[in-house]
Motif scaffolding. Sequence first.
Motif, short mmCIF file in Angstrom:
data_model
loop_
_atom_site.label_atom_id
_atom_site.label_comp_id
_atom_site.label_asym_id
_atom_site.label_seq_id
_atom_site.Cartn_x
_atom_site.Cartn_y
_atom_site.Cartn_z
N ALA A 125 26.34 2.56 -12.67
CA ALA A 125 25.21 3.41 -13.05
C ALA A 125 25.53 4.18 -14.33
CB ALA A 125 24.89 4.39 -11.91
N ASP A 126 24.50 4.53 -15.07
CA ASP A 126 24.68 5.34 -16.27
C ASP A 126 25.32 6.68 -15.90
OD1 ASP A 126 23.44 3.28 -17.56
OD2 ASP A 126 21.62 4.40 -18.11
N GLY A 127 26.27 7.10 -16.72
CA GLY A 127 26.89 8.41 -16.53
C GLY A 127 27.68 8.55 -15.26
N SER A 128 28.32 7.46 -14.80
CA SER A 128 29.03 7.50 -13.52
C SER A 128 30.55 7.55 -13.66
CB SER A 128 28.65 6.29 -12.67
OG SER A 128 28.97 5.07 -13.34
N LEU A 129 31.10 7.29 -14.84
CA LEU A 129 32.55 7.18 -15.01
C LEU A 129 33.06 8.22 -16.00
CD1 LEU A 129 32.72 3.28 -15.32
CD2 LEU A 129 33.27 4.64 -13.29
N ASP A 130 34.28 8.70 -15.77
CA ASP A 130 34.90 9.64 -16.71
C ASP A 130 35.77 8.93 -17.74
OD1 ASP A 130 34.24 12.35 -15.36
OD2 ASP A 130 35.06 11.13 -13.73
N LEU A 131 36.30 7.76 -17.37
CA LEU A 131 37.24 7.05 -18.24
C LEU A 131 37.09 5.55 -18.00
CD1 LEU A 131 39.84 6.92 -20.07
CD2 LEU A 131 41.17 7.10 -17.95
N VAL A 132 37.02 4.79 -19.09
CA VAL A 132 37.06 3.33 -19.02
C VAL A 132 38.19 2.84 -19.92
CG1 VAL A 132 35.86 1.15 -19.47
CG2 VAL A 132 34.60 3.09 -18.52
N VAL A 133 39.09 2.06 -19.33
CA VAL A 133 40.19 1.45 -20.08
C VAL A 133 40.06 -0.06 -19.95
CG1 VAL A 133 42.69 1.05 -20.03
CG2 VAL A 133 41.79 3.38 -19.91
N SER A 134 40.29 -0.78 -21.04
CA SER A 134 40.26 -2.24 -21.00
C SER A 134 41.43 -2.77 -21.81
CB SER A 134 38.93 -2.77 -21.57
OG SER A 134 38.90 -4.19 -21.52
N GLY A 135 42.24 -3.62 -21.19
CA GLY A 135 43.43 -4.13 -21.85
C GLY A 135 43.38 -5.62 -22.12
N LEU A 136 43.24 -5.99 -23.39
CA LEU A 136 43.35 -7.38 -23.84
C LEU A 136 42.40 -8.31 -23.11
CD1 LEU A 136 47.26 -7.60 -24.16
CD2 LEU A 136 45.58 -7.06 -25.94
N SER A 137 41.17 -7.87 -22.98
CA SER A 137 40.16 -8.68 -22.28
C SER A 137 38.87 -8.82 -23.08
CB SER A 137 39.86 -8.07 -20.91
OG SER A 137 38.94 -8.84 -20.19
N LEU A 138 38.44 -7.79 -23.76
CA LEU A 138 37.13 -7.79 -24.39
C LEU A 138 37.01 -8.74 -25.57
CD1 LEU A 138 36.29 -3.97 -24.30
CD2 LEU A 138 35.33 -5.79 -22.88
N GLN A 139 38.13 -9.27 -26.09
CA GLN A 139 38.02 -10.20 -27.21
C GLN A 139 37.39 -11.53 -26.80
OE1 GLN A 139 41.11 -9.12 -26.18
NE2 GLN A 139 41.94 -10.95 -25.19
N HIS A 140 37.24 -11.78 -25.50
CA HIS A 140 36.60 -13.00 -25.01
C HIS A 140 35.18 -12.76 -24.52
CE1 HIS A 140 40.85 -14.71 -24.54
NE2 HIS A 140 40.23 -15.46 -25.40
N VAL A 141 34.59 -11.64 -24.90
CA VAL A 141 33.20 -11.34 -24.56
C VAL A 141 32.29 -11.88 -25.65
CG1 VAL A 141 31.54 -9.44 -24.34
CG2 VAL A 141 33.73 -9.31 -23.16
N ASN A 142 31.21 -12.53 -25.25
CA ASN A 142 30.29 -13.10 -26.25
C ASN A 142 29.54 -12.03 -27.02
OD1 ASN A 142 30.50 -16.04 -26.06
ND2 ASN A 142 29.75 -15.80 -23.97
N ASP A 143 29.00 -11.06 -26.31
CA ASP A 143 28.24 -9.98 -26.95
C ASP A 143 29.06 -8.70 -26.88
OD1 ASP A 143 26.38 -8.25 -27.99
OD2 ASP A 143 25.01 -8.35 -26.27
N LEU A 144 30.02 -8.56 -27.77
CA LEU A 144 30.89 -7.39 -27.73
C LEU A 144 30.13 -6.10 -28.03
CD1 LEU A 144 33.65 -6.19 -27.30
CD2 LEU A 144 34.28 -6.85 -29.63
N PRO A 145 29.21 -6.07 -29.01
CA PRO A 145 28.44 -4.83 -29.19
C PRO A 145 27.67 -4.44 -27.93
CG PRO A 145 28.19 -6.25 -31.10
CD PRO A 145 28.91 -7.05 -30.07
N GLY A 146 27.07 -5.44 -27.25
CA GLY A 146 26.34 -5.15 -26.02
C GLY A 146 27.24 -4.63 -24.92
N ALA A 147 28.45 -5.21 -24.80
CA ALA A 147 29.40 -4.75 -23.79
C ALA A 147 29.83 -3.31 -24.06
CB ALA A 147 30.62 -5.67 -23.74
#
Length: 313
Positions: free
Chosen positions: A103-125
């Motif tokens: 949900a929108d506004g539900s998290l205090d911290l998001v960490v992502s390690g060496l994964s997002l480079q394989h996302v097709n729509d990185l701006p959208g993600a």
Amino acid sequence: MNDPARPFDRALLRRRRDRYAGLHHRHDFLFAHSAEEIAGRLQAILRDFPLALDLGAHQGLHGRALAENPKIGQVFHGELSEELARACPRPALVCDEERLPFADGSLDLVVSGLSLQHVNDLPGALIQIRRALKPDGLFMASLLGTRTLEELREAFIYAEAEAQGGASPRVAPFPDIREAGALLQRAGFALPVTDTETLTVSYESLSDLMNEIRGMGAANVLNERRRTPLLRRTLRRAEEIYRERFSLPDGRIKATFEIVYLSGWAPAPTQQKPLRPGSAKQRLSDALNTEERGAGEKAGFPTPDDGSPDSEG
């Protein structure tokens, strides 16, 4: 037909991660390095994060590092591969970075390690991540950068051109640091920061390097990849080219891994804002106690259009 807007076969990526989930712990040195680096950066931030997400968790190394920080509360792990998600600490869920279930506004911290480079729509993600964060929530991530496996890319381009009359893409077009910073701004993050580091790793052979990549679950998933098996003569020629150009003095071969780190905050009214251009109330020259000169003018030399003997025209 391949869609240029979707360069990665995400279904194949999931299957590859599922297949090599049991071997991932043998090939996780990059993830361990990234997790240590991001954990160290979070230690320097003097605030609490009650609810955190390790996105693209693989086997949860980043999430485990977060859990050791007393300023971080509950840590969720979200992973595309069901097999890898099972290896993560609880709570964990199967989670596609391109379609976040938060949900929108539900998290205090998001960490992502060496994964997002394989996302097709990185701006959208990134936009989805920013929306999932509470105001003044923090996003911190690492991605493989543009220099990653540059030696492997070059060796296969020349080997396939010689052996098969043309090259197919075998190494993904990873983002560079300028692109990463621009993407953070485009996604609406405040106070964006990016930096990069380059690691050089040695291997006995090209086969050892390729086995490492497979064990990471990061083998070629480009939609434009060649669908036929790799020919032995092409592999032999790639090994020859690799050794000719990228051998180390001890006979091993080197491989470059560039890691781009990025961070940004979900906008909040309490955050510092840059001053409006032209709003300064004091000249910089006064603050520095120096003489102000026009553009292009140097100390002790006339400007080119002042009528001096050295000026033209």
